[in-house]
Design a protein around this motif. Structure first.
Motif, mmCIF file in Angstrom:
data_model
loop_
_atom_site.group_PDB
_atom_site.id
_atom_site.type_symbol
_atom_site.label_atom_id
_atom_site.label_comp_id
_atom_site.label_asym_id
_atom_site.label_seq_id
_atom_site.Cartn_x
_atom_site.Cartn_y
_atom_site.Cartn_z
ATOM 1 N N ASP A 1 0.862 -1.186 0.000
ATOM 2 C CA ASP A 1 0.000 0.000 0.000
ATOM 3 C C ASP A 1 0.897 1.234 0.000
ATOM 4 O O ASP A 1 1.337 1.710 1.045
ATOM 5 N N VAL A 2 1.169 1.747 -1.190
ATOM 6 C CA VAL A 2 2.110 2.853 -1.335
ATOM 7 C C VAL A 2 1.587 4.118 -0.660
ATOM 8 O O VAL A 2 2.325 4.846 0.009
ATOM 9 N N GLU A 3 0.289 4.385 -0.809
ATOM 10 C CA GLU A 3 -0.311 5.568 -0.196
ATOM 11 C C GLU A 3 -0.108 5.541 1.326
ATOM 12 O O GLU A 3 0.268 6.549 1.939
ATOM 13 N N HIS A 4 -0.342 4.380 1.908
ATOM 14 C CA HIS A 4 -0.157 4.237 3.352
ATOM 15 C C HIS A 4 1.316 4.389 3.716
ATOM 16 O O HIS A 4 1.641 4.992 4.760
ATOM 17 N N THR B 1 2.180 8.074 3.769
ATOM 18 C CA THR B 1 1.542 8.744 4.908
ATOM 19 C C THR B 1 2.233 8.377 6.220
ATOM 20 O O THR B 1 2.512 9.247 7.064
ATOM 21 N N ALA B 2 2.509 7.084 6.420
ATOM 22 C CA ALA B 2 3.135 6.636 7.664
ATOM 23 C C ALA B 2 4.546 7.193 7.801
ATOM 24 O O ALA B 2 4.963 7.598 8.903
ATOM 25 N N THR B 3 5.286 7.225 6.700
ATOM 26 C CA THR B 3 6.638 7.774 6.743
ATOM 27 C C THR B 3 6.603 9.261 7.058
ATOM 28 O O THR B 3 7.398 9.765 7.857
ATOM 29 N N THR B 4 5.668 9.976 6.450
ATOM 30 C CA THR B 4 5.530 11.414 6.707
ATOM 31 C C THR B 4 5.180 11.668 8.171
ATOM 32 O O THR B 4 5.707 12.602 8.796
ATOM 33 N N THR B 5 4.313 10.848 8.742
ATOM 34 C CA THR B 5 3.944 10.988 10.151
ATOM 35 C C THR B 5 5.174 10.828 11.056
ATOM 36 O O THR B 5 5.358 11.578 12.029
ATOM 37 N N ASP C 1 5.831 14.418 0.096
ATOM 38 C CA ASP C 1 4.859 14.011 -0.907
ATOM 39 C C ASP C 1 5.515 13.977 -2.278
ATOM 40 O O ASP C 1 5.330 13.033 -3.056
ATOM 41 N N LEU C 2 6.301 15.006 -2.580
ATOM 42 C CA LEU C 2 7.015 15.050 -3.860
ATOM 43 C C LEU C 2 8.091 13.970 -3.924
ATOM 44 O O LEU C 2 8.217 13.256 -4.916
ATOM 45 N N LEU C 3 8.876 13.869 -2.845
ATOM 46 C CA LEU C 3 10.007 12.940 -2.833
ATOM 47 C C LEU C 3 9.559 11.484 -2.898
ATOM 48 O O LEU C 3 9.980 10.723 -3.778
ATOM 49 N N LEU C 4 8.678 11.083 -1.978
ATOM 50 C CA LEU C 4 8.260 9.685 -1.896
ATOM 51 C C LEU C 4 7.129 9.378 -2.865
ATOM 52 O O LEU C 4 7.132 8.347 -3.534
ATOM 53 N N GLY C 5 6.148 10.290 -2.930
ATOM 54 C CA GLY C 5 5.010 10.020 -3.796
ATOM 55 C C GLY C 5 5.406 9.917 -5.249
ATOM 56 O O GLY C 5 4.978 8.993 -5.969
ATOM 57 N N SER C 6 6.231 10.825 -5.733
ATOM 58 C CA SER C 6 6.654 10.781 -7.124
ATOM 59 C C SER C 6 7.544 9.562 -7.390
ATOM 60 O O SER C 6 7.429 8.889 -8.417
ATOM 61 N N LEU C 7 8.433 9.265 -6.441
ATOM 62 C CA LEU C 7 9.334 8.121 -6.617
ATOM 63 C C LEU C 7 8.567 6.809 -6.662
ATOM 64 O O LEU C 7 8.844 5.930 -7.481
ATOM 65 N N LEU C 8 7.579 6.689 -5.787
ATOM 66 C CA LEU C 8 6.829 5.431 -5.688
ATOM 67 C C LEU C 8 5.638 5.361 -6.639
ATOM 68 O O LEU C 8 5.023 4.318 -6.789
ATOM 69 N N GLY C 9 5.292 6.482 -7.216
ATOM 70 C CA GLY C 9 4.154 6.466 -8.116
ATOM 71 C C GLY C 9 2.827 6.414 -7.397
ATOM 72 O O GLY C 9 1.791 6.124 -8.002
ATOM 73 N N GLY C 10 2.851 6.702 -6.077
ATOM 74 C CA GLY C 10 1.616 6.622 -5.323
ATOM 75 C C GLY C 10 0.799 7.886 -5.363
ATOM 76 O O GLY C 10 -0.401 7.881 -5.224
ATOM 77 N N ARG C 11 1.487 9.036 -5.570
ATOM 78 C CA ARG C 11 0.789 10.308 -5.602
ATOM 79 C C ARG C 11 1.414 11.150 -6.692
ATOM 80 O O ARG C 11 2.623 11.235 -6.792
ATOM 81 N N PRO C 12 0.650 11.793 -7.491
ATOM 82 C CA PRO C 12 1.226 12.647 -8.510
ATOM 83 C C PRO C 12 1.779 13.919 -7.905
ATOM 84 O O PRO C 12 1.274 14.422 -6.907
ATOM 85 N N GLY C 13 2.832 14.435 -8.479
ATOM 86 C CA GLY C 13 3.345 15.719 -8.051
ATOM 87 C C GLY C 13 2.460 16.829 -8.543
ATOM 88 O O GLY C 13 1.565 16.615 -9.356
ATOM 89 N N PRO C 14 2.682 18.064 -8.034
ATOM 90 C CA PRO C 14 1.832 19.172 -8.435
ATOM 91 C C PRO C 14 2.115 19.567 -9.877
ATOM 92 O O PRO C 14 3.188 19.311 -10.373
#
Length: 202
Positions: A89-92, A95-99, A189-202
């Motif tokens: 679960d990339v989204e999780h 989120t967990a890493t950011t927390t 969000d940019l660093l992990l989300g973009s790298l993992l493909g879980g969240r698009p960057g702005p």
């Protein structure tokens, strides 16, 4: 008394009091300002109290390093366990890493102390070796996130992400306190989300 440092949960109340004061002194005054006298003043203890527990500066520095690293290791172990409950679960994972990173930033003295130790390690090979070993746990967690997401998970990639997270922490500490959390969230969000493909960057 023994100069042998202990992990945080094994410390006596007085050793924790001394090392908590040492964290504050290191965060406020830097590596050179870390003295037994300054620690005693910060803790509100009679002069000579900290040297009774950590007789030499080297013993004090080693105990402080293991104290700070021990908290990081505990957080990393908790994060790894959390991610194992929802593998893939990339989204999780983001989120967990950011927390976790938010929690480090909220503990600003401890965060500053770790960064001070990192800078000191650039001039001390032994300290650098101990810090490098301590970072391995976080690198392994990031490597596992990458692997579960089907991405390149070489040690070099994970190590680069961990180094980038340290950069985010430094940048956040330069911001006004009320702006730090948002900066960390956006950066990770940019660093992990973009790298993992879980969240698009702005």
């Amino acid at each position: 008394m023994s100069d042998s440092p202990c992990v945080p949960h094994e410390l006596s109340a007085r050793r924790r009091e001394i090392l908590d004061a040492a964290v504050t002194v290191l965060a406020d005054l830097g590596w050179r300002g870390l003295t037994h006298r300054a620690i005693d003043r910060e803790a509100g203890l009679p002069e000579g109290s900290s040297s009774a527990y950590y007789r030499s500066r080297d013993a004090l520095q080693q105990a402080l390093l293991e104290y700070v690293v021990g908290f990081v290791a505990a957080d990393v172990a908790e994060l790894a366990a959390e991610l194992e409950r929802r593998p893939g679960d990339v989204e999780h994972a983001v989120t967990a890493t950011t927390t976790t990173i938010h929690r480090w930033l909220e503990q600003s003295d401890r965060c500053k102390a770790r960064l001070e130790l990192t800078m000191a390690a650039t001039r001390d090979p032994d300290l650098a070796l101990r810090l490098t070993e301590s970072r391995q746990g976080l690198t392994e967690v990031v490597d596992g996130i990458l692997e579960r997401g089907g991405h390149d998970h070489s040690g070099a990639v994970a190590a680069t992400v961990v180094a980038a997270v340290d950069g985010v922490l430094v940048s956040a500490l330069l911001q006004p306190p009320e702006e730090r959390a948002a900066m960390v969230s956006n950066s990770l969000d940019l660093l992990l989300g973009s790298l993992l493909g879980g969240r698009p960057g702005p």
